[in-house]
Enzyme design. Structure first.
Site, PDB file in Angstrom:
ATOM      1  N   SER A 172       0.685  -1.474   0.017  1.00 42.06           N
ATOM      2  CA  SER A 172       0.071   0.274  -0.240  1.00 42.06           C
ATOM      3  C   SER A 172       1.267   0.995   0.147  1.00 42.06           C
ATOM      4  O   SER A 172       0.516   2.016  -0.477  1.00 42.06           O
ATOM      5  CB  SER A 172      -0.905   0.074   1.282  1.00 42.06           C
ATOM      6  N   SER A 173       1.887   1.533   0.671  1.00 40.87           N
ATOM      7  CA  SER A 173       3.078   2.038   0.892  1.00 40.87           C
ATOM      8  C   SER A 173       3.376   2.957  -0.432  1.00 40.87           C
ATOM      9  O   SER A 173       3.502   3.962  -0.776  1.00 40.87           O
ATOM     10  CB  SER A 173       4.240   1.610   1.695  1.00 40.87           C
ATOM     11  N   LEU A 174       3.627   1.922  -1.018  1.00 37.07           N
ATOM     12  CA  LEU A 174       3.925   1.985  -2.510  1.00 37.07           C
ATOM     13  C   LEU A 174       2.764   2.914  -3.891  1.00 37.07           C
ATOM     14  O   LEU A 174       3.342   3.400  -4.431  1.00 37.07           O
ATOM     15  CB  LEU A 174       4.880   0.785  -3.336  1.00 37.07           C
ATOM     16  N   GLY A 175       1.960   1.581  -3.504  1.00 37.47           N
ATOM     17  CA  GLY A 175       0.846   2.054  -4.486  1.00 37.47           C
ATOM     18  C   GLY A 175       0.146   3.552  -4.582  1.00 37.47           C
ATOM     19  O   GLY A 175      -0.048   4.141  -5.023  1.00 37.47           O
ATOM     20  N   LEU A 229       8.950  -9.766 -11.031  1.00 40.81           N
ATOM     21  CA  LEU A 229       6.971  -8.362 -10.966  1.00 40.81           C
ATOM     22  C   LEU A 229       7.194  -7.001 -11.715  1.00 40.81           C
ATOM     23  O   LEU A 229       8.225  -7.480 -12.822  1.00 40.81           O
ATOM     24  CB  LEU A 229       7.992  -7.843  -9.100  1.00 40.81           C
ATOM     25  N   GLU A 230       6.440  -6.939 -12.372  1.00 41.72           N
ATOM     26  CA  GLU A 230       5.796  -6.209 -13.290  1.00 41.72           C
ATOM     27  C   GLU A 230       5.657  -5.099 -12.825  1.00 41.72           C
ATOM     28  O   GLU A 230       4.520  -5.187 -12.524  1.00 41.72           O
ATOM     29  CB  GLU A 230       4.410  -6.684 -13.908  1.00 41.72           C
ATOM     30  N   TYR A 260       2.969 -26.651 -10.455  1.00 39.36           N
ATOM     31  CA  TYR A 260       3.713 -26.104 -11.379  1.00 39.36           C
ATOM     32  C   TYR A 260       4.769 -26.628 -12.113  1.00 39.36           C
ATOM     33  O   TYR A 260       5.029 -26.653 -12.886  1.00 39.36           O
ATOM     34  CB  TYR A 260       3.727 -24.851 -10.775  1.00 39.36           C
TER      35      TYR A 260
END
Length: 186
Positions: free
Chosen positions: A102-105, A128-129, A162
């Site tokens: 959340s902090s980066l968002g 990570l994208e 997988y």
């Protein structure tokens, strides 16, 4: 059922779930924080007139490595592939979900475009994208907490984990798309 910290710790202690390296402070109430690695792949969009999912060579990437103590400046509108420092190994009865912090968002940094699901039996680092949807550059630092994994139990072990069919099994560092493998050769 999303696993709480108590069950996450039990699975790690039993070595059913592996996350390496892992500091105890990364374990949150119902997730585990993962840290940003040092290596990145940046789409070489200057030489790409079109991205074709059927073509193995449709996308070219430039590799970037950030030195210890340095930072990566992510410009507005830029998309790149990064990786977690941690390598994970999921058992055949557990699914993981990757979520941005959340902090980066709140700064406009998105951590995954669509690939937030990690199948049972996966082993490797998480690609990570990463994109910056804000209108100002944002600094990213290797080793910073970049995302979190939450875990869900399957009703029973999956029949085909997988690792049997997965295109990205055992990956180390960021990996570009292998969607071309979904198309039969013509």
């Amino acid at each position: 059922m999303i696993l709480p910290d108590v069950l996450i710790c039990e699975l790690i202690e039993q070595k059913a779930l592996c996350i390496n390296p892992l500091n105890e402070s990364q374990i949150q109430p119902s997730s585990v924080d993962l840290c940003l690695g040092y290596d990145f792949l940046i789409m070489d969009n200057l030489n790409m007139p079109l991205v074709d999912p059927k073509s193995k060579n449709s996308i070219t990437y430039r590799e970037a490595h950030v030195q210890e103590g340095s930072k990566l400046i992510l410009q507005p509108g830029v998309f790149l592939l990064g990786t977690t420092i941690e390598k994970i190994m999921l058992p055949n009865f557990l699914v993981a979900r990757v979520e941005g912090r959340s902090s980066l968002g709140r700064m406009g940094i998105l951590i995954h475009a669509t690939a937030g699901y990690v199948d049972p039996g996966f082993c490797g680092q998480i690609t990570l994208e990463i994109s910056n949807v804000s209108n100002i550059p944002v600094a990213l630092y290797p080793k910073m907490r970049i995302c979190q994994l939450s875990f869900e139990l399957l009703y029973e072990n999956c029949k085909v984990p997988y690792g049997v069919k997965g295109k990205y099994q055992g990956q180390e560092g960021p990996k570009g798309t292998k969607i071309y493998m979904d198309f039969p050769e013509e």
